[in-house]
Motif scaffolding. Structure first.
Motif, short mmCIF file in Angstrom:
data_model
loop_
_atom_site.label_atom_id
_atom_site.label_comp_id
_atom_site.label_asym_id
_atom_site.label_seq_id
_atom_site.Cartn_x
_atom_site.Cartn_y
_atom_site.Cartn_z
N ALA A 51 0.81 -1.23 0.00
CA ALA A 51 0.00 0.00 0.00
C ALA A 51 0.84 1.27 0.00
O ALA A 51 0.29 2.37 -0.03
N THR A 52 2.18 1.13 0.02
CA THR A 52 3.05 2.30 -0.09
C THR A 52 3.54 2.49 -1.53
O THR A 52 4.28 3.43 -1.81
N THR A 83 -1.03 6.36 4.17
CA THR A 83 -2.01 7.42 4.42
C THR A 83 -1.80 8.58 3.45
O THR A 83 -2.77 9.13 2.90
N ALA A 84 -0.54 8.96 3.23
CA ALA A 84 -0.24 10.05 2.30
C ALA A 84 -0.70 9.71 0.89
O ALA A 84 -1.24 10.57 0.17
N LEU A 85 -0.51 8.45 0.49
CA LEU A 85 -0.96 8.02 -0.84
C LEU A 85 -2.49 8.11 -0.96
O LEU A 85 -3.02 8.56 -1.98
N LEU A 94 -11.10 9.35 4.82
CA LEU A 94 -9.87 8.66 5.18
C LEU A 94 -9.70 8.60 6.70
O LEU A 94 -9.73 9.63 7.38
N ILE A 95 -9.53 7.39 7.21
CA ILE A 95 -9.30 7.16 8.63
C ILE A 95 -7.98 6.43 8.77
O ILE A 95 -7.70 5.48 8.02
N SER A 96 -7.13 6.87 9.71
CA SER A 96 -5.84 6.22 9.87
C SER A 96 -5.57 5.92 11.34
O SER A 96 -6.17 6.52 12.24
N ARG A 97 -4.65 4.99 11.57
CA ARG A 97 -4.32 4.52 12.91
C ARG A 97 -3.07 5.23 13.44
O ARG A 97 -2.11 5.41 12.70
N ALA A 98 -3.10 5.60 14.71
CA ALA A 98 -1.93 6.21 15.36
C ALA A 98 -1.58 5.40 16.60
O ALA A 98 -2.46 5.04 17.38
N VAL A 99 -0.28 5.14 16.78
CA VAL A 99 0.16 4.40 17.96
C VAL A 99 1.09 5.24 18.83
O VAL A 99 1.61 4.75 19.83
N SER A 100 1.30 6.51 18.44
CA SER A 100 2.12 7.41 19.26
C SER A 100 1.64 8.85 19.07
O SER A 100 1.05 9.18 18.03
N PRO A 101 1.88 9.72 20.05
CA PRO A 101 1.46 11.13 19.92
C PRO A 101 2.08 11.82 18.71
O PRO A 101 1.41 12.62 18.04
N LEU A 102 3.35 11.54 18.42
CA LEU A 102 4.00 12.17 17.27
C LEU A 102 3.35 11.74 15.97
O LEU A 102 3.11 12.56 15.07
N GLN A 103 3.07 10.46 15.85
CA GLN A 103 2.40 9.96 14.65
C GLN A 103 1.03 10.62 14.49
O GLN A 103 0.64 11.00 13.39
N MET A 110 -1.58 16.14 8.07
CA MET A 110 -1.91 15.68 6.72
C MET A 110 -3.39 15.86 6.39
O MET A 110 -3.81 15.68 5.26
N GLY A 111 -4.20 16.18 7.41
CA GLY A 111 -5.62 16.39 7.18
C GLY A 111 -6.44 15.12 7.14
O GLY A 111 -7.48 15.06 6.47
N VAL A 112 -6.00 14.10 7.87
CA VAL A 112 -6.76 12.86 7.96
C VAL A 112 -8.10 13.14 8.64
O VAL A 112 -8.17 13.90 9.62
N ASP A 113 -9.18 12.56 8.12
CA ASP A 113 -10.53 12.85 8.63
C ASP A 113 -10.70 12.39 10.08
O ASP A 113 -11.27 13.10 10.90
N GLU A 114 -10.23 11.18 10.40
CA GLU A 114 -10.34 10.65 11.76
C GLU A 114 -9.14 9.78 12.07
O GLU A 114 -8.55 9.19 11.17
N ILE A 115 -8.80 9.70 13.35
CA ILE A 115 -7.65 8.91 13.78
C ILE A 115 -8.10 7.85 14.77
O ILE A 115 -8.84 8.14 15.72
N ILE A 116 -7.68 6.62 14.55
CA ILE A 116 -8.02 5.49 15.40
C ILE A 116 -6.90 5.25 16.41
O ILE A 116 -5.72 5.30 16.05
#
Length: 234
Positions: A51-52, A83-85, A94-103, A110-116
C-alpha cells in the motif's frame, strides 16, 4: 457501504470481519500473504499488495469506496506513507491509525478525517460507529440501547430541544451537547477541540456543527440518523 482496510493485523482483520458481517462490502489489503490467506474467506475480497507503492494502490477501486482505513500499526513509516498516498488519491473519507502522539500529530497535519487509537478502542466499537452514517462515536449500554455522538444538523440550528421534540418524535433523549472549536497543535496545524456543555434540558439551544449526545434504543437512533441523511440528500 464499501470499505477498503489497509493492514490486516489483529485490529484491521477484526474490523474487516465485523464490518463484513454487518453486510458491508469490505476489501482487505496487506503485503503479508499469510494474513491475506487467513481472512480471504471472511470478507468480500482480500488483496496482497504494497500500500506504499502508488502503482499498486492505483489498482484498488478507490473512487467507488466510501471509507478507506489505514490500520497499519507495527510499521509507522508504512502507515504514514500509505495514508499520504490515500490522501493524494483523494479518497472520499480517510481514517488512519496512530500508535504514538508524534504519529498522531503528523496525521493531523496531513488532514486525515479521523484517527483510530486501537489500543484504547475496540474494533467492534469502530465497526458499529462506521456502520451508522452520522455517528461520531458510540458505545452500547445494553444489547438494545446505546449512547451516540452525532453532529447537530443544519435544520436544528438555533432551536431548543423543546422546539425540536426528539423525545416526542423519536423517543430519544439528548444527554448533553459538545461545543467544537479550533486551535493549532504543536506544529501549527489546526485541530478541533471539544468542550462538553452542561446536562441538556428542554431549554438547551442546539447549534449547527456542534455535537449532541443521544441515548435511546438502537432502532430509534438509526431512524433519526436516517431522517437526517434524507434531509441532506433532498
Amino acid at each position: 457501504m464499501k470499505y477498503i482496510i489497509i493492514g490486516l493485523g489483529n485490529f484491521g482483520a477484526s474490523l474487516s470481519q465485523k464490518l463484513s458481517e454487518m453486510g458491508n462490502e469490505v476489501i482487505g489489503v496487506d503485503n503479508n500473504m499469510s494474513r491475506v490467506e487467513n481472512i480471504k474467506d471472511k470478507i468480500t475480497h482480500a488483496v496482497n499488495l504494497d500500500a506504499t507503492d502508488i502503482s499498486a494502490v492505483g489498482k484498488l477501486p478507490l473512487k467507488d469506496t466510501d471509507i478507506v482505513i489505514v490500520g497499519i500499526g507495527e510499521d509507522k513509516g508504512a502507515n504514514i506513507m500509505a495514508t499520504a498516498l490515500m490522501k493524494q488519491m483523494r479518497v472520499k473519507r480517510l481514517i488512519s491509525r496512530a500508535v504514538s502522539p508524534l504519529q498522531e500529530t503528523v496525521l493531523e497535519a496531513m488532514g486525515v478525517d479521523e484517527i483510530i487509537h486501537p489500543e484504547e478502542e475496540t474494533a467492534e466499537r469502530w465497526a458499529k460507529k462506521l456502520n451508522l452514517i452520522g455517528v461520531i462515536d458510540s458505545f452500547e449500554v445494553t444489547g438494545e440501547y446505546s449512547i451516540v455522538e452525532t453532529e447537530i444538523p443544519k435544520e436544528y440550528d438555533g432551536l431548543s430541544l423543546e422546539e425540536i421534540g426528539l423525545k416526542r418524535k423519536y423517543n430519544i433523549i439528548v444527554l448533553t451537547t459538545i461545543k467544537i472549536t479550533q486551535e493549532k497543535n504543536s506544529i501549527g496545524s489546526v485541530k478541533n477541540v471539544t468542550q462538553v456543555q452542561e446536562v441538556a434540558s428542554a431549554k438547551t439551544i442546539l447549534y449547527y456543527g456542534d455535537i449532541m449526545v443521544l441515548y435511546g434504543n438502537n432502532r430509534d437512533i438509526k431512524n433519526l440518523l436516517m431522517a437526517h441523511e434524507k434531509n441532506l440528500s433532498s
